[in-house]
Design an enzyme around this catalytic site. Structure first.
Site, PDB file in Angstrom:
ATOM      1  N   ASP A 348      27.732  31.471   7.877  1.00 51.36           N
ATOM      2  CA  ASP A 348      27.763  32.913   7.683  1.00 51.36           C
ATOM      3  C   ASP A 348      29.135  33.302   7.134  1.00 51.36           C
ATOM      4  O   ASP A 348      29.995  33.803   7.860  1.00 51.36           O
ATOM      5  CB  ASP A 348      27.490  33.627   9.015  1.00 51.36           C
ATOM      6  N   CYS A 374      26.089  38.520   3.550  1.00 52.93           N
ATOM      7  CA  CYS A 374      26.138  39.967   3.310  1.00 52.93           C
ATOM      8  C   CYS A 374      26.208  40.265   1.821  1.00 52.93           C
ATOM      9  O   CYS A 374      26.390  41.418   1.431  1.00 52.93           O
ATOM     10  CB  CYS A 374      27.342  40.578   4.028  1.00 52.93           C
TER      11      CYS A 374
END
Length: 417
Positions: A348, A374
């Site tokens: 991540d 993201c």
């Protein structure tokens, strides 16, 4: 500046309507496809003057500060409150589909996991002292102008109810009109407030902050440039039953709902893997949950975040062993030989993605990978590297963590036969 009438053809990646003029695309905030508008244009930027035709997808915004006619100006926090939910969800999903197709990846993309108002537990406010009060709100788009807010439908009630307290703390922290930021996280033990953008914090201001906070309830900690000014209680985050004490200024997911959705998708794919590497682990959002069923190596470059993760793992019963390693994965990714002992890898990264790490993963024998991102564009690049190395994309799921913004989270799961 010129005035002209345009028709909006599509939405751009930032949520602005796009009209095609003789000199190229014109970007018009707060407009929707199919709308015919009179605009004032400067170069390729348009401002709505009036509507000739409006879209059937247009709805009334949820907040008085939204849009070109918002109270105090457009606060800049949201760009899509005027768009009906079905069209809004389709637009956000399309950002992921388009990013993947730009890298030649044509796979099914699941429907977006929706966000609701009032869920944001982490908010970054802009603030500035005036002669009479502290302005606290958000910067107008493409501007340093702070729009002082009276409401915010995306923020949690726990944050909104303490706006007056935040103003008092910000007032105590500064003596001039220089703008600064207040990052506020709602934790189980109270608000965790991080101040930055202030050049110096003298002893007088530190005492003022301390005295202000001691007279309040619900404020766990105030920090300045990652240094604690006052800590009445340790801020506490809960990762599915594991208590974590984040360091000042630590990264956290913006909403609990999105965090839990990402974690559920991750845990489902990893399954009963015995050895898992969690890369860019932060304070342990995934690592501590994964440790319920398997041994975990948590790798992170921020030492304070890693210490918080390690402390939580060591002080929680029922977890499998968690080993931590401080390492800059951009410069020194886990190499193929190091990856051979793992059954699954979760990563991540920040918006830049994990290009160097994915080049090593593509050559590895790891059976399962979960990529959390993201930024759909950097994710698409990383997935292209992994599929070129023989991985199969099992699922791609968009998650709406930043309601009414053009930002979208994505969880992609991959496997190797």
């Amino acid at each position: 500046m010129s005035t002209e009438t345009v028709t909006i053809d599509s939405l751009g990646a930032q949520g602005d309507g796009i009209a095609h003029g003789a000199a190229g695309p014109i970007y018009v905030p707060f407009s929707l496809p199919g709308e015919k508008l009179a605009i004032a244009r400067i170069k390729n930027q348009g401002t709505i003057i009036s509507y000739t035709e409006t879209s059937s997808e247009r709805i009334a915004p949820a907040c008085r500060h939204f849009g070109p006619d918002g109270v105090g100006g457009s606060c800049g926090g949201c760009s899509l409150q005027h768009m009906a939910k079905p069209a809004y969800n389709a637009f956000k999903r399309s950002l992921v589909v388009s990013a993947l197709k730009s890298k030649g990846i044509d796979v099914p993309v699941n429907e977006i996991i929706e966000a609701d108002p009032g869920q944001r537990r982490r908010v970054v406010f802009a603030a500035r002292r005036t002669e009479k009060e502290l302005l606290i709100g958000f910067n107008q788009a493409e501007s340093h102008h702070i729009v002082a807010i009276e409401e915010c439908p995306i923020a949690s009630a726990g944050i909104l109810s303490r706006l007056d307290a935040l103003k008092k703390i910000g007032w105590a922290a500064t003596t001039n009109a220089e703008p600064f930021r207040m990052t506020v996280i709602e934790t189980l033990s109270g608000l965790d407030i991080a101040l930055d953008g202030i050049k110096t914090l003298a002893d007088k201001e530190r005492r003022a902050i301390t005295e202000t906070v001691l007279a309040m309830r619900g404020i766990a900690r105030v920090s300045f440039n990652s240094e604690v000014v006052i800590e009445q209680q340790k801020p506490v985050l809960d990762f599915s039953g594991v208590a974590v004490f984040p360091p000042p200024g630590a990264f956290t997911q913006a909403t609990i709902a999105a965090e839990e959705a990402m974690a559920q998708l991750t845990l489902q794919h990893v399954g009963k893997a015995k050895r898992v590497a969690d890369l860019f682990a932060g304070v342990g959002t995934f690592a501590l949950r994964l440790a319920r069923t398997g041994q975990v190596l948590a790798v992170e470059s921020e030492e304070k975040a890693l210490k918080a993760l390690d402390f939580a793992a060591r002080n929680t019963q029922g977890l499998k062993p968690v080993k931590v390693e401080k390492r800059d994965l951009f410069r020194r990714p886990l190499m193929t030989a190091e990856l051979k002992t793992f059954d699954a890898v979760v990563f991540d990264p920040p918006r830049a993605g994990a290009e160097a790490q994915c080049k090593e993963l593509a050559r590895s024998t790891v059976k399962k990978i979960v990529a959390v991102s993201c930024n759909p564009l950097s994710l698409a690049r990383d997935l292209a590297l992994l599929t070129a190395g023989g991985y199969r994309i099992d699922s791609v799921t968009p998650i709406d963590q930043f309601l009414w913004s053009p930002h979208v989270e994505v969880v992609a799961t991959l496997s190797r036969s």
